[in-house]
Enzyme design. Sequence first.
Site, PDB file in Angstrom:
ATOM      1  N   TYR A   1      -2.431  -0.134   9.988  1.00 40.38           N
ATOM      2  CA  TYR A   1      -2.616  -0.705   8.656  1.00 40.38           C
ATOM      3  C   TYR A   1      -1.335  -0.564   7.842  1.00 40.38           C
ATOM      4  CZ  TYR A   1      -4.034  -1.159   3.797  1.00 40.38           C
ATOM      5  OH  TYR A   1      -4.105  -1.526   2.476  1.00 40.38           O
TER       6      TYR A   1
ATOM      7  N   SER B   1       0.829  -1.211   0.000  1.00 44.40           N
ATOM      8  CA  SER B   1       0.000   0.000   0.000  1.00 44.40           C
ATOM      9  C   SER B   1       0.859   1.255   0.000  1.00 44.40           C
ATOM     10  CB  SER B   1      -0.896   0.000   1.242  1.00 44.40           C
ATOM     11  OG  SER B   1      -1.499   1.256   1.441  1.00 44.40           O
TER      12      SER B   1
END
Length: 309
Positions: free
Chosen positions: A125, A100
């Site tokens: 995350y 990501s």
Amino acid sequence: MGLDNLNDYYDPKLKNDRLALLREEKTFEFALCDLADHQALNQIFLNHHFSAVINLAAQAGVRYSITNPYAYLESNFTGFLNLLECCRYQRPSHLIYASSSSVYGANTKMPFSVHHNVDHPLALYAASKKANELMAHAYSNLYQLPTTGLRFFTVYGPWGRPDMALFLFTKAILEGKPIDIYNEGKMRRDFTYIDDIVESIVRLIPLPAQPNKNWSGNAPDAATSFAPYRIFNIGNSSPVDLMHFIEVIEDKLEKKAVKNFLPLQQGDVVETFADVTDLEALVGFRPSTSVEQGIERFVDWYKHYYHVA
């Protein structure tokens, strides 16, 4: 073959309707499986031979990770470890996995390069995705497993996640409800259309990572290794102002948004901007779908799927 646990992080109906489209392909096979269930995952690997493995599974969401941190333990850590273990023994020619853009965290040098250090995540995350990259490198080193990590930049498009901005904004505007705009709207995102993501992955599948013979521990390159390991950005390389993004949605919906301006949320970043030089050099492709094109396609899909006149 496709694997999914079809959990209820968001509407399972949307997931099942996506799956129904895939089932129309006669060669497609589906297994209901949670990556955190090592026994079930291992049995699938024992029953099939996979020439390549593409892992797009994870507990997603920067903001959700702040309020529900333990939800990330099974999917993003245990689940990925289980997958690495299965690949260790079956030896597919290539493991591709989703990382990501959030791993860039506190970095502010633009555009974000895969050759930059990324050791300052702003949310769990992001830390979980950085951990996946480190775990992949360990297995590339120990077992010569070719791994390619893909740092996706704000993916959007038809069939997208309902917790993403485009989906949330479209739904709220159509219902006449206010939309939350963080950092008073002073944000820029490298929005990347789903078809460009898919095209990039398809081109990378037959090109497994190779060791970088010039890699040096004295000046380590973060994007490659002495092991068969590498990282790519997949982004549009064209950051868009959040307020312009909203204007395009309003234009496609022919309806103005009720705007609720809020401060920057914890764990969020102000701007993202992908350097995709390495990706383009290898596969001869770079994402290029404009937000005008992408949003129009999403709005058309949304109105059709939800029967909006």
